[in-house]
Scaffold this motif. Structure first.
Motif, mmCIF file in Angstrom:
data_model
loop_
_atom_site.group_PDB
_atom_site.id
_atom_site.type_symbol
_atom_site.label_atom_id
_atom_site.label_comp_id
_atom_site.label_asym_id
_atom_site.label_seq_id
_atom_site.Cartn_x
_atom_site.Cartn_y
_atom_site.Cartn_z
ATOM 1 N N SER A 45 38.232 32.071 30.239
ATOM 2 C CA SER A 45 39.062 31.324 31.220
ATOM 3 C C SER A 45 38.370 31.472 32.558
ATOM 4 C CB SER A 45 40.347 32.254 31.579
ATOM 5 O OG SER A 45 40.030 33.706 31.646
ATOM 6 N N GLY A 46 37.272 32.347 32.595
ATOM 7 C CA GLY A 46 36.500 32.266 33.891
ATOM 8 C C GLY A 46 36.506 33.547 34.817
ATOM 9 N N LYS A 47 37.127 34.476 34.360
ATOM 10 C CA LYS A 47 37.246 35.649 34.983
ATOM 11 C C LYS A 47 35.910 36.027 36.056
ATOM 12 C CE LYS A 47 38.672 37.926 31.528
ATOM 13 N NZ LYS A 47 38.663 37.163 30.591
ATOM 14 N N SER A 48 35.028 35.973 35.082
ATOM 15 C CA SER A 48 33.614 36.442 35.957
ATOM 16 C C SER A 48 33.138 35.428 37.032
ATOM 17 C CB SER A 48 32.298 36.419 34.915
ATOM 18 O OG SER A 48 32.614 37.120 33.922
ATOM 19 N N THR A 49 33.523 33.920 37.029
ATOM 20 C CA THR A 49 33.317 33.322 38.059
ATOM 21 C C THR A 49 34.260 33.755 39.134
ATOM 22 O OG1 THR A 49 32.893 31.370 36.534
ATOM 23 C CG2 THR A 49 33.308 30.742 38.600
ATOM 24 N N VAL A 50 35.485 33.815 38.980
ATOM 25 C CA VAL A 50 36.464 34.215 40.004
ATOM 26 C C VAL A 50 35.637 35.423 40.789
ATOM 27 C CG1 VAL A 50 38.722 34.778 40.678
ATOM 28 C CG2 VAL A 50 38.135 32.898 39.152
ATOM 29 N N LEU A 51 35.611 36.344 40.119
ATOM 30 C CA LEU A 51 34.944 37.626 40.395
ATOM 31 C C LEU A 51 33.834 37.805 41.117
ATOM 32 C CD1 LEU A 51 35.573 40.772 40.029
ATOM 33 C CD2 LEU A 51 33.943 40.783 38.213
ATOM 34 N N ARG A 52 32.823 36.904 40.741
ATOM 35 C CA ARG A 52 31.534 36.358 41.792
ATOM 36 C C ARG A 52 32.288 35.940 43.051
ATOM 37 N NH1 ARG A 52 29.203 34.524 36.934
ATOM 38 N NH2 ARG A 52 29.783 32.445 37.502
ATOM 39 N N GLY A 53 33.089 35.003 43.212
ATOM 40 C CA GLY A 53 33.643 34.591 44.470
ATOM 41 C C GLY A 53 34.527 35.660 45.139
ATOM 42 N N LEU A 54 35.061 36.507 44.492
ATOM 43 C CA LEU A 54 35.827 37.756 45.288
ATOM 44 C C LEU A 54 34.727 38.705 45.766
ATOM 45 C CD1 LEU A 54 38.713 38.713 42.963
ATOM 46 C CD2 LEU A 54 38.554 37.390 44.972
ATOM 47 N N ARG A 55 33.563 38.945 45.153
ATOM 48 C CA ARG A 55 32.438 39.794 45.471
ATOM 49 C C ARG A 55 31.685 39.200 46.948
ATOM 50 N NH1 ARG A 55 30.622 44.000 42.351
ATOM 51 N NH2 ARG A 55 31.017 43.683 39.846
ATOM 52 N N SER A 56 31.543 37.902 46.612
ATOM 53 C CA SER A 56 30.766 37.145 47.731
ATOM 54 C C SER A 56 31.565 37.142 48.990
ATOM 55 C CB SER A 56 30.673 35.756 47.350
ATOM 56 O OG SER A 56 30.093 34.745 48.427
ATOM 57 N N HIS A 57 33.016 37.110 49.034
ATOM 58 C CA HIS A 57 33.892 37.141 50.253
ATOM 59 C C HIS A 57 33.993 38.364 50.774
ATOM 60 C CE1 HIS A 57 37.243 36.107 53.004
ATOM 61 N NE2 HIS A 57 37.777 37.379 52.315
ATOM 62 N N PHE A 58 34.439 39.727 49.779
ATOM 63 C CA PHE A 58 34.587 40.952 50.260
ATOM 64 C C PHE A 58 33.621 41.853 50.369
ATOM 65 C CE2 PHE A 58 38.674 39.539 48.577
ATOM 66 C CZ PHE A 58 39.714 40.006 49.574
ATOM 67 N N ASP A 59 32.315 41.422 49.623
ATOM 68 C CA ASP A 59 31.180 42.101 49.952
ATOM 69 C C ASP A 59 31.495 43.721 49.703
ATOM 70 O OD1 ASP A 59 28.302 42.469 50.299
ATOM 71 O OD2 ASP A 59 28.469 42.949 52.498
ATOM 72 N N ASP A 60 31.118 44.614 50.462
ATOM 73 C CA ASP A 60 31.070 46.124 50.116
ATOM 74 C C ASP A 60 32.695 46.672 50.398
ATOM 75 O OD1 ASP A 60 31.499 46.061 52.894
ATOM 76 O OD2 ASP A 60 29.760 47.155 53.358
ATOM 77 N N ARG A 61 33.607 45.554 50.833
ATOM 78 C CA ARG A 61 35.196 46.064 50.558
ATOM 79 C C ARG A 61 35.731 45.898 49.437
ATOM 80 N NH1 ARG A 61 37.118 41.542 54.091
ATOM 81 N NH2 ARG A 61 38.970 42.358 53.754
ATOM 82 N N VAL A 62 35.049 45.616 48.371
ATOM 83 C CA VAL A 62 35.572 45.496 47.002
ATOM 84 C C VAL A 62 34.605 46.301 46.057
ATOM 85 C CG1 VAL A 62 34.292 43.415 46.233
ATOM 86 C CG2 VAL A 62 36.763 44.146 45.302
ATOM 87 N N SER A 63 35.297 46.980 44.912
ATOM 88 C CA SER A 63 34.582 47.731 43.933
ATOM 89 C C SER A 63 35.396 46.856 42.804
ATOM 90 C CB SER A 63 34.781 49.206 44.067
ATOM 91 O OG SER A 63 34.087 49.687 44.990
ATOM 92 N N VAL A 64 34.630 47.046 41.681
ATOM 93 C CA VAL A 64 35.091 46.454 40.459
ATOM 94 C C VAL A 64 35.020 47.351 39.217
ATOM 95 C CG1 VAL A 64 34.577 44.489 38.759
ATOM 96 C CG2 VAL A 64 34.280 44.082 41.227
ATOM 97 N N LEU A 65 35.913 47.648 38.513
ATOM 98 C CA LEU A 65 35.879 48.218 37.213
ATOM 99 C C LEU A 65 36.471 47.167 36.023
ATOM 100 C CD1 LEU A 65 37.930 51.505 37.693
ATOM 101 C CD2 LEU A 65 35.620 51.219 37.570
ATOM 102 N N SER A 66 35.326 47.146 35.100
ATOM 103 C CA SER A 66 35.508 46.149 33.878
ATOM 104 C C SER A 66 36.086 46.759 32.617
ATOM 105 C CB SER A 66 34.050 45.416 33.704
ATOM 106 O OG SER A 66 34.262 44.436 32.666
ATOM 107 N N LEU A 67 37.093 46.253 32.103
ATOM 108 C CA LEU A 67 37.691 46.679 30.981
ATOM 109 C C LEU A 67 36.461 46.976 29.816
ATOM 110 C CD1 LEU A 67 40.527 46.852 31.912
ATOM 111 C CD2 LEU A 67 41.049 45.878 29.710
#
Length: 200
Positions: free
Chosen positions: A12-34
């Protein structure tokens, strides 16, 4: 720490959207992947033809996932072993993830566990047509994981689609944000960012 679930079917493109979130939030976001919480391969179920089924909620050690989320909410970093399953080999590395303003938990079955529903503040569903997702999976699993097209189509028919219908697609109607990742996905990404920035 606020928690967003990023869900959607395979391809579905979760990784694409996740890259966009990382780019915007930078160190304000952490990620856990199932993907990093798969149980050992010898513990995974097999179907009637002996093929490993990676597409069931029980293949994820969700107790460990919830434990790590709670540790991060308490302000602690977590360390975990990441796994990459390819056709004939499995590779791993140890990573450490520190808490941040937002924790994004991404994967097929994030919302398949009742104890996740009580922890998640926002659900984003990444949507794309089934035929598009299948073609993306054929390409990815062929180039990155060594699977033939026949193997991918078998998994899709017997494992992926049943899991979609039972555990993932019902969340399309319940998600606070739906990102159309076939047409104008950037608009959906911006809607998700806005929802996260303005969540009290």
């Amino acid at each position: 720490m606020k928690i967003a679930a990023l869900i959607g079917g395979s391809g579905s493109g979760k990784s694409t959207v996740l890259r966009g979130l990382r780019s915007h939030f930078d160190d304000r976001v952490s990620v856990l992947s199932l993907d990093d919480y798969y149980r050992p391969k010898h513990e995974l179920p097999v179907d009637a033809n002996g093929a490993t089924n990676f597409d069931l909620p029980e293949v994820i050690d969700h107790e460990a996932l919830v434990r790590d989320i709670d540790r991060m909410k308490a302000g602690h970093a977590v360390s975990l072993e990441t796994y990459t399953y390819n056709r004939d080999v499995m590779t791993s590395e140890r990573i450490t993830i520190a808490p941040a303003e937002w924790l994004v938990v991404e994967g097929l079955f994030v919302m398949a566990y009742p104890d996740m529903e009580e922890r998640v503040d926002l659900v984003a569903y990444i949507d794309a047509p089934e035929d598009v997702r299948l073609q993306r999976r054929i390409h990815r699993d062929g180039t990155e994981r060594g699977y033939s097209e026949d193997e991918v189509r078998y998994q899709w028919r017997h494992h992926v689609r049943p899991a979609d219908l039972a555990h993932i697609e019902p969340w399309r109607e319940k998600a606070q944000v739906v990102v159309d990742n076939h047409h104008h996905w950037q608009d959906g990404l911006q809607a998700l960012i806005s929802k996260m920035e303005n969540l009290d």
